[in-house]
Design a protein around this motif. Structure first.
Motif, PDB file in Angstrom:
ATOM      1  N   LEU A   1      -9.068 -16.808  35.777  1.00 24.23           N
ATOM      2  CA  LEU A   1      -9.330 -16.392  36.989  1.00 24.23           C
ATOM      3  C   LEU A   1      -9.417 -14.822  37.571  1.00 24.23           C
ATOM      4  N   GLY A   2      -8.792 -13.969  36.647  1.00 24.93           N
ATOM      5  CA  GLY A   2      -8.747 -12.704  36.825  1.00 24.93           C
ATOM      6  C   GLY A   2      -7.568 -12.338  37.502  1.00 24.93           C
ATOM      7  N   ARG A   3      -6.487 -13.135  37.548  1.00 24.51           N
ATOM      8  CA  ARG A   3      -5.145 -12.901  38.321  1.00 24.51           C
ATOM      9  C   ARG A   3      -4.163 -11.872  37.520  1.00 24.51           C
TER      10      ARG A   3
ATOM     11  N   GLY B   1      -7.585  -7.613  40.891  1.00 22.92           N
ATOM     12  CA  GLY B   1      -8.370  -8.966  40.384  1.00 22.92           C
ATOM     13  C   GLY B   1      -8.101 -10.243  41.187  1.00 22.92           C
ATOM     14  N   THR B   2      -6.603 -10.091  41.541  1.00 22.01           N
ATOM     15  CA  THR B   2      -6.144 -11.408  42.629  1.00 22.01           C
ATOM     16  C   THR B   2      -6.951 -11.303  43.787  1.00 22.01           C
TER      17      THR B   2
ATOM     18  N   GLY C   1     -10.870 -11.928  43.829  1.00 23.45           N
ATOM     19  CA  GLY C   1     -11.008 -13.359  43.240  1.00 23.45           C
ATOM     20  C   GLY C   1     -10.985 -14.317  44.413  1.00 23.45           C
TER      21      GLY C   1
ATOM     22  N   SER D   1     -13.666 -13.430  46.666  1.00 23.03           N
ATOM     23  CA  SER D   1     -15.070 -14.084  46.138  1.00 23.03           C
ATOM     24  C   SER D   1     -14.773 -15.575  46.311  1.00 23.03           C
TER      25      SER D   1
ATOM     26  N   TYR E   1      -5.434 -18.518  43.888  1.00 24.12           N
ATOM     27  CA  TYR E   1      -4.824 -17.047  43.609  1.00 24.12           C
ATOM     28  C   TYR E   1      -3.506 -16.933  44.467  1.00 24.12           C
TER      29      TYR E   1
END
Length: 129
Positions: free
Chosen positions: A50-52, A57-58, A61, A64, A77
């Motif tokens: 999830l890109g956390r 990124g958190t 995300g 988004s 998140y």
């Protein structure tokens, strides 16, 4: 002149933004992995799908997922004990605050896993706006 209604909305917005980043940063620290042996350290750690892995990124995300209407993913998140519809509602509210209050500053949020470390006394917090 700021009317009492606008003043309370302003305070609510600030409190929501600060709470948002406190939740995000706590989530990042809780995902930290313990120290590994030399042989384990040589292998690449599994990446968060999830890109956390970073504050930026958190936040991106969360926004988004919320813009796509997927509040169940957006809730992932957050570092919250809430689950199901309650977590999705919180994610929706926080994404709305970020969208309204920080759209121009989203790219200024740290893209380092450890955050910006601007305040060494509060390493679990990252300032975004």
């Amino acid at each position: 002149m700021i009317t009492p209604g606008k003043r309370s909305t302003n305070r609510l917005g600030r409190a929501a933004v600060l709470s948002l980043f406190w939740l995000f940063c706590q989530g990042l620290w809780s995902q930290a992995t313990p120290a590994k042996s030399t042989s384990e350290a040589a292998s690449e750690p599994a990446k968060d799908t999830l890109g956390r892995g970073t504050p930026q990124g958190t936040v991106l995300g969360l926004v988004s997922a919320a813009r796509k209407g997927n509040m169940e993913i957006a809730a992932l998140y957050l570092n919250t004990s809430l689950r199901g519809p309650e977590a999705a509602a919180l994610a929706s509210q926080l994404a709305a605050v970020v969208d309204r209050r920080l759209p121009a500053r989203l790219n200024e949020i740290s893209d380092k896993p450890e955050g910006s470390r601007r305040d060494p006394l509060n390493p679990n917090e990252d300032w975004a706006g």
